[in-house]
Motif scaffolding. Structure first.
Motif, short mmCIF file in Angstrom:
data_model
loop_
_atom_site.label_atom_id
_atom_site.label_comp_id
_atom_site.label_asym_id
_atom_site.label_seq_id
_atom_site.Cartn_x
_atom_site.Cartn_y
_atom_site.Cartn_z
N ASN A 195 0.83 -1.22 0.00
CA ASN A 195 0.00 0.00 0.00
C ASN A 195 0.86 1.26 0.00
N VAL A 196 0.28 2.31 -0.55
CA VAL A 196 0.77 3.66 -0.24
C VAL A 196 -0.31 4.27 0.61
N GLY A 197 0.01 4.56 1.84
CA GLY A 197 -1.04 5.00 2.77
C GLY A 197 -2.08 3.90 2.87
N ASP A 198 -3.35 4.23 2.57
CA ASP A 198 -4.40 3.22 2.64
C ASP A 198 -4.69 2.59 1.28
N LYS A 199 -3.99 3.07 0.28
CA LYS A 199 -4.33 2.67 -1.07
C LYS A 199 -3.51 1.45 -1.51
N PRO A 200 -4.18 0.33 -1.79
CA PRO A 200 -3.43 -0.84 -2.25
C PRO A 200 -2.93 -0.62 -3.67
N ILE A 201 -1.66 -0.91 -3.90
CA ILE A 201 -1.09 -0.76 -5.24
C ILE A 201 -0.73 -2.14 -5.80
N LEU A 202 -0.02 -2.90 -4.99
CA LEU A 202 0.30 -4.27 -5.41
C LEU A 202 -0.70 -5.20 -4.74
N LYS A 203 -1.29 -6.09 -5.56
CA LYS A 203 -2.38 -6.91 -5.04
C LYS A 203 -2.12 -8.38 -5.28
N GLY A 204 -0.95 -8.82 -4.86
CA GLY A 204 -0.65 -10.24 -4.99
C GLY A 204 0.26 -10.54 -6.17
N VAL A 205 1.49 -10.04 -6.08
CA VAL A 205 2.46 -10.27 -7.16
C VAL A 205 3.25 -11.53 -6.88
N ASN A 206 3.36 -12.38 -7.88
CA ASN A 206 4.20 -13.58 -7.80
C ASN A 206 5.21 -13.54 -8.93
N LEU A 207 6.47 -13.68 -8.58
CA LEU A 207 7.50 -13.62 -9.62
C LEU A 207 8.78 -14.24 -9.08
N THR A 208 9.40 -15.10 -9.88
CA THR A 208 10.65 -15.71 -9.45
C THR A 208 11.70 -15.51 -10.54
N VAL A 209 12.87 -15.05 -10.13
CA VAL A 209 13.97 -14.87 -11.07
C VAL A 209 15.14 -15.72 -10.59
N TYR A 210 15.64 -16.56 -11.50
CA TYR A 210 16.81 -17.39 -11.17
C TYR A 210 18.08 -16.72 -11.67
N PRO A 211 19.23 -17.13 -11.13
CA PRO A 211 20.49 -16.51 -11.56
C PRO A 211 20.65 -16.56 -13.08
N LEU A 227 2.04 -6.72 -15.98
CA LEU A 227 1.48 -6.31 -14.70
C LEU A 227 0.27 -5.42 -14.99
N PHE A 228 -0.82 -5.74 -14.32
CA PHE A 228 -2.02 -4.96 -14.55
C PHE A 228 -2.76 -4.84 -13.23
N GLU A 229 -3.05 -3.63 -12.84
CA GLU A 229 -3.73 -3.37 -11.57
C GLU A 229 -3.13 -4.16 -10.41
N GLY A 230 -1.81 -4.13 -10.33
CA GLY A 230 -1.14 -4.70 -9.18
C GLY A 230 -0.98 -6.20 -9.16
N GLN A 231 -1.26 -6.82 -10.31
CA GLN A 231 -1.08 -8.27 -10.39
C GLN A 231 -0.45 -8.64 -11.72
N ILE A 232 0.31 -9.74 -11.73
CA ILE A 232 0.82 -10.21 -13.00
C ILE A 232 -0.29 -11.04 -13.65
N VAL A 233 -0.78 -10.55 -14.79
CA VAL A 233 -1.95 -11.20 -15.39
C VAL A 233 -1.56 -12.13 -16.53
N LYS A 234 -0.34 -12.01 -16.99
CA LYS A 234 0.07 -12.86 -18.10
C LYS A 234 1.58 -12.98 -18.12
N SER A 235 2.06 -14.17 -18.36
CA SER A 235 3.51 -14.36 -18.50
C SER A 235 3.76 -15.17 -19.75
N GLY A 236 4.91 -14.97 -20.32
CA GLY A 236 5.23 -15.72 -21.52
C GLY A 236 6.64 -15.44 -21.98
N GLY A 269 1.55 -0.40 -11.40
CA GLY A 269 2.30 -0.76 -10.19
C GLY A 269 3.73 -1.16 -10.46
N LYS A 270 4.21 -0.95 -11.69
CA LYS A 270 5.57 -1.38 -12.06
C LYS A 270 6.64 -0.72 -11.18
#
Lengths: 446, 259
Positions: B17-33, B224-233, B46-47
C-alpha cells in the motif's frame, strides 16, 4: 575565571546609555581620532533604534551588558595562536589580536618593501593617517549606522591592511582575534584598503576557547576596493560557545573591483552578522557566501545588503545553514538596484537544513529594484533532509547515518566550492570537518 | 534444472500500500540466476511501485506476502542492507545530490558493497574499464552527483554503478525513458556487456515499451495490470503487445473477472 563581580562592575551603568570611558585603555591617540569618538557617541545617542522585523523570530539569548567589563588586554596563550595559525597553511603575513588590545603582527620584509602595510589600526592612526582618513568612518559612517557609531565610540583596536597599487598577493593575510577572559566588552575595528589593481586574500578569524562567562565581541570591518582590485575574504566566527558576537562588514567597490566574501558562523551563542556591499562603480562585482553551522541553542542572524548603484554591476549570494538540536538561523537579505544600475545582475539564495525537530530557521529575502533593464532572482528554502535523496544513497549501500552525513556535507560543499581560492577552500573545509567532528561523538567515515 | 538452484529473488503473493491505497495486489514472480525478465504494463499498473518496494522505499507498507532474496527474507532488510547483499535498482529518476562528487560517491559505494577498503589506484583502474564499456568520458567523475546531467548521462551513470557493483539482481526501472535511440542503444549495449561479464546476474527490466527489448533479449515477459501479473510468456508476448497494445490484455483481464 571568577564569576564574582567587582563593586566597580556592579555600579557601572550600561554602556549603551552612558559613555563608559573605562572601556578605552588607549594611550594618546590623535586629536581627530578622539573627536571622531565623541561625535560617534553623539550619533549613537541620536540615531533611532532600528524597527523590529515584522515577523515573530526566536528571542535573542540574553546578555547582561551592564555586567561586562572593559577588555583586559592580556595576551592569549601563544600555543593557541600558533596552532590556530598553522591550521591555515601557508600565509603571506599574519596578525594576532588578544582581548581587543594586544597585537602582534608578522610581516615579511619583502612584502613591506613592496609597500604592503599591515599593523594595528591604533598604530595606523598616528603613522598612516593619510591612508586612513579617506576611509575610516566613510565606508560605514557612524552618522547613518547606529551600531557602527557605537563601535566607533568604543573601539579598542583592530587591524589595518593596505595593499598598494597593483600588488598582488596570492597567499592569504591572516587576521586572528582571540580572547582568554570572560565577561569582557570587546570593541574591535579593522580597515582593509586595496588600491587600484591590487589583489589579496584575507582571513578574518575570530576564535577562542570557551570561557565561563559570556563576552561581547563587537566588530566592524570597513573595506575599500579601488578600481580593478580584487579581495577574497574569509570571515570565520568560531568563538567559544558563550560569546555574543556582532559583526558589521561593509565593502565599497570601485570600477571593475571584485569581492568574494565567505561568512562562516560556527561558534558563539549568538551571532549577528551584517554584511553589506556597495557596488558603487560600473562593472563592480560581489559574491557573498555564507555557512551557518549551529547546534545546541546557538542563534544566528544574517543581515545582508547587495547595493547596486551603477550599470553593469553584478552580485550574488548563497547562504546555507545546517541546524541541529535547538539551533536557530534568521536570514534577512536585501538586493537594492538603483535607477542608475541598468544592466545589472543580482541573485540571492538562502537555504536551511533542519536536522532536528526543534531547530528552526526564518528567511526574509527582499528585492527593491528601481531600474527596469536588470536581471535579478531570489529564493529561500527551509527543510529537512530529503528522504528521496537519502533512499537513493541507501539503495547504493550507504547506511542511513553515512547517507545523511553525505547529504549534509554536500549541502555545505555547494557553498564552499564557490569560493575562488583553492587553498583557502581546502583550509575552510578542514575547519568545517574539525568543527563537525568535535560536535558529534560518533560520525562515520564516508 | 532451475528448480534445484536457489532463486535470486522469489516474490510470493506480495501486497503493498501507499497510505491506505493498495497498489500491489498479490504479485508472484521468481527470477533465477542469469535470467532476464521483463515486466511490462500500462501506466499506473504498479511497475515502479514494485521496484521501489523491492529496494525498500519507506513510503510503502507491505500488507501481505513474502520476498526472498537469495534465500534471505528481503522484507526484514533496510535498503542499504539489500544493496550490500547484491540488489541493485537503476532509478527511473536518479536523484540530484549537489556537492557530492561522482568519483568519491562511486568509490565509497564500492567500499560499502565490498565491506572493506578499495584503494584509489585499484578503484581508478576498474572505473576506467567500466567507463570505457559505457562509452563515458573521464571528466564525468569530476562532476557532482547527477547535477546538470542530461537524461542519457543520468541513465548511463546508473548503469555505471551497476557495472561497478556487480549485483546479483539488477532492477532496471524504465531505464529507456527519456532516451533517444542512440542513447538507448549505448545504454543497452552497456547492460549487455555487464551481463556478459557477470553471468549469474539476474535482471528485471521494467518498461512500458517494447523498444528496449530489441536490444536486451529477455527470456520471460510478464504483464502487470492493476497490481497483479496477469500474463507471463516468452518474448513473443512483447511483440503481441507491440501489435495490439495493452488494450487487448486489459479486455481479456476484464472478461476473466466478469466470468
Amino acid at each position: 575565571m571568577s564569576e564574582s563581580t567587582s563593586p566597580k562592575t556592579l555600579l557601572a551603568p550600561d554602556f549603551r546609555s552612558h559613555y563608559r570611558s573605562d572601556f578605552l585603555h588607549q594611550a594618546a591617540e590623535p586629536e581627530w581620532a578622539s573627536a571622531l569618538r565623541s561625535q560617534a557617541w553623539e550619533h549613537y545617542q541620536n540615531l533611532p533604534e532600528p524597527l523590529p522585523v515584522q515577523r515573530t523570530l526566536r528571542r535573542i539569548p540574553l546578555l547582561d551588558e551592564a555586567r561586562l567589563n572593559a577588555a583586559i588586554g592580556q595576551p592569549v596563550d601563544s600555543a593557541f595562536y600558533s596552532n590556530r595559525r598553522e591550521s591555515w597553511g601557508t600565509l603571506a603575513a599574519w596578525g594576532e589580536l588578544s582581548n581587543a588590545q594586544e597585537m602582534t603582527v608578522v610581516l615579511p620584509a619583502e612584502l613591506a618593501d613592496k609597500g604592503l602595510i599591515f599593523c594595528s589600526l591604533a598604530e595606523a592612526l598616528a603613522q598612516h593617517s593619510d591612508k586612513i582618513l579617506p576611509h575610516l568612518d566613510h565606508i560605514l559612517p557612524a552618522a547613518k549606522n547606529r551600531e557602527a557609531a557605537l563601535n566607533l565610540a568604543y573601539w579598542q583596536n583592530g587591524f589595518f591592511v593596505y595593499v598598494p597599487r597593483n600588488l598582488q598577493i596570492a597567499e592569504p593575510l591572516y587576521l586572528l582575534q582571540s580572547l582568554n577572559q570572560g565577561q569582557q566588552a570587546l570593541f574591535t575595528r579593522s580597515l582593509i584598503v586595496l588600491e587600484q589593481g591590487a589583489m589579496a586574500a584575507v582571513v578574518c578569524d575570530f576564535a577562542a576557547e570557551s570561557q565561563s562567562a559570556a563576552s561581547l565581541s563587537h566588530d566592524v570591518l570597513e573595506i575599500a576596493l579601488a578600481d580593478a582590485s580584487e579581495l577574497k575574504l574569509v570571515h570565520l566566527q568560531n568563538w567559544g560557545q558563550e560569546v555574543h558576537a556582532h559583526s558589521y562588514t561593509q565593502t565599497q567597490l570601485g570600477r571593475d573591483a571584485r569581492l568574494t566574501q565567505f561568512n562562516l558562523s560556527l561558534g558563539g551563542s549568538y551571532h549577528y552578522a551584517q554584511s553589506q556591499t556597495l557596488l558603487q562603480d560600473k562593472g563592480s562585482e560581489s559574491l557573498f557566501l555564507g555557512l551557518n553551522i549551529g547546534g545546541g541553542q546557538q542563534h544566528f542572524r544574517q543581515q545582508t545588503l547587495q547595493d547596486h548603484r551603477s550599470p553593469h554591476t553584478k552580485s550574488d549570494l548563497v547562504y546555507h545553514s545546517v541546524l541541529k538540536d535547538e539551533a536557530y538561523a534568521f536570514f534577512n537579505g536585501l538586493i537594492y538596484v538603483d535607477p542608475l544600475a541598468q544592466k545589472s545582475e543580482s541573485g540571492q539564495v538562502s537555504k536551511s537544513l533542519l536536522l532536528s525537530d526543534k531547530a528552526r530557521a526564518d528567511a526574509i529575502p527582499n528585492l527593491e529594484i528601481l531600474a527596469d533593464d536588470v536581471q535579478s532572482g531570489h529564493g529561500a528554502a527551509i527543510g529537512s533532509l530529503d528522504p528521496e535523496q537519502r533512499f537513493y544513497l541507501m539503495s547504493r549501500g550507504f547506511d542511513r547515518q553515512t547517507a545523511d552525513t553525505l547529504l549534509v556535507e554536500g549541502f555545505m560543499e555547494e557553498v564552499l566550492l564557490r569560493f575562488p581560492h583553492a587553498d583557502l577552500q581546502r583550509q575552510v573545509a578542514a575547519h568545517l570537518s574539525l568543527h563537525l567532528l568535535s560536535e558529534s561523538d560518533e560520525r562515520s567515515e564516508a | 534444472m532451475q528448480t534445484q538452484m536457489t532463486p535470486t529473488i522469489e516474490i510470493r503473493n506480495l501486497h503493498a500500500n501507499v497510505g491506505d491505497k493498495p497498489i500491489l495486489k498479490g504479485v508472484n514472480l521468481t527470477v533465477y540466476p542469469g535470467e532476464i525478465h521483463a515486466l511490462m504494463g500500462p501506466n499506473g499498473s504498479g511497475k515502479s511501485t514494485l521496484s521501489h518496494v523491492l529496494m525498500g522505499h519507506p513510503n510503502y507498507t507491505i500488507t501481505r506476502g513474502e520476498v526472498f532474496f537469495k534465500g534471505q527474507n528481503l522484507l526484514e532488510m533496510s535498503p542499504d542492507e539489500r544493496a550490500r547483499a547484491g540488489m541493485f535498482l537503476a532509478f527511473q529518476y536518479p536523484m540530484v545530490i549537489p556537492g557530492v562528487k561522482v568519483f568519491q560517491f562511486l568509490r565509497n559505494m564500492l567500499k560499502a558493497r565490498k565491506g572493506g577498503d578499495v584503494s584509489v589506484k585499484e578503484f581508478r583502474q576498474v572505473l576506467q574499464e567500466k567507463m570505457k564499456l559505457l562509452n563515458m568520458r573521464e571528466e564525468f567523475v569530476k562532476r557532482y552527483l547527477n547535477e546538470g546531467f542530461s537524461g542519457g548521462e543520468k541513465k548511463r551513470h546508473e548503469i555505471l554503478q551497476m557495472a561497478l557493483l556487480q549485483p546479483d539482481l539488477a532492477i532496471l526501472d524504465e531505464t529507456d525513458s527519456g532516451l533517444d535511440i542512440d542513447a538507448l542503444k549505448t545504454v543497452c549495449e552497456g547492460i549487455n556487456a555487464v551481463a556478459a561479464s557477470h553471468s549469474a546476474m539476474g535482471i528485471l527490466i521494467i518498461t512500458h515499451y517494447q523498444r528496449m527489448l530489441n536490444y536486451i533479449e529477455p527470456q520471460f515477459i510478464h504483464i502487470l495490470f492493476e497490481g497483479q501479473i496477469v500474463k507471463s510468456g516468452g518474448k513473443e508476448l512483447a511483440l503481441e503487445l507491440e501489435a495490439h497494445g495493452y488494450e487487448q490484455i486489459e479486455n481479456e483481464f476484464r472478461a476473466a473477472l466478469a466470468v
